[in-house]
Enzyme design. Sequence first.
Site, PDB file in Angstrom:
ATOM      1  N   ASP A  98     -44.976  34.583  12.602  1.00  0.00           N
ATOM      2  CA  ASP A  98     -44.099  34.206  11.494  1.00  0.00           C
ATOM      3  C   ASP A  98     -42.857  35.087  11.429  1.00  0.00           C
ATOM      4  OD1 ASP A  98     -45.430  32.193   9.253  1.00  0.00           O
ATOM      5  OD2 ASP A  98     -46.869  33.095  10.623  1.00  0.00           O
TER       6      ASP A  98
ATOM      7  N   LYS B  77     -50.612  35.261  10.860  1.00  0.00           N
ATOM      8  CA  LYS B  77     -51.688  34.980   9.912  1.00  0.00           C
ATOM      9  C   LYS B  77     -52.683  36.131   9.844  1.00  0.00           C
ATOM     10  CE  LYS B  77     -51.771  32.045   7.896  1.00  0.00           C
ATOM     11  NZ  LYS B  77     -51.139  31.985   6.569  1.00  0.00           N
TER      12      LYS B  77
END
Length: 358
Positions: free
Chosen positions: A246, A257
């Site tokens: 991300d 995550k």
Amino acid sequence: MRERLLAAEKIKAIEWRDGTLHLLDQRLLPQEERWLSYDSASGVAGAIRDMVVRGAPAIGISAAYGVLLGARRRLAAGGDWRAALEEDFRVLAESRPTAVNLFWALDRMRERLARLKDGEDALVALEAEAVGIHESDREANLTMAQLGLELIRKHSGSPQALLTHCNTGALATGGFGTALGVIRAAWLEGLVDRVYADETRPWLQGARLTAWELAEEGIPVSLNADGAAAHLMKTKGITWVIVGADRITAEGDVANKIGTYQLAVVAMHHGVRFMVVAPSSTIDMSLHSGEDIPIEERDGRELLEIGGKRVAASVEAVNPVFDVTPADLIDAIVTERGVVERPNAAKMAELMSRKRLH
């Protein structure tokens, strides 16, 4: 490989059609496939925040269309539409704080807005930019799939066991996927014996989404509890852990995550290679290290409730949804610009100085 990946394409999560953004509601998968339609920036921001759409690239693409929808409404309302549009930029930016692709896409749309010429149709220009962001992500996925495949093949030409975390496939991107795109390409080349998919608590993206995507394409997949990963690395001959990202810093630290960091630690202990696959829009060169990355924490009820029923009475929950994997635990970062093995600041800077490969 490009043609074979295109021929195998079955799943998509984002459609721009008839002036409306259509998103596959990922909260309902795999039990129900329901598409939701959006015609406002606030609606798109809500879809991002509520995880109708998730995955860093998909969030960025959706936000770009959100700006376009916001501009259309502001123009129709009259007055100083550009000033009013700033509220839409703000609402979209606040929807998810960790995924840098969101801010990258918003910056792209803002820059296109700033380049408007006298007499140029703002909506036509913004639509072309949003569609371009969408299409370029799809092309990036194809390039990364090939580069990741070559990296796997360099170390072994035999079918092997891979482990992945969360969901990084077509549902999380503009098409094909990042880490899952590499796994798809490896499967087509006969390099995959089995994929182990972490369930990925608490939203179960691995159980609900990754396992479903792989099963839809006939790729052998076994679902496992997150806590089983170390045991599987020890006993199942896993050769690669392949994940998405991300946000990636200038030093090569990776936010992904929650649970990714512990996978990297365990992988190093067991001699399992660790690959991160993400488009260059995920790389934030303004951040020096992983300590600078804002980590989103979500409502503790995501842990304390199952099916709307409380399962842990009178306790609090801590629910960070991302963690940071240090660069020294990563064997390779694969982007559409190229591959960085054993990432560090110098290698990341050299990567980002290259032109795009697609």
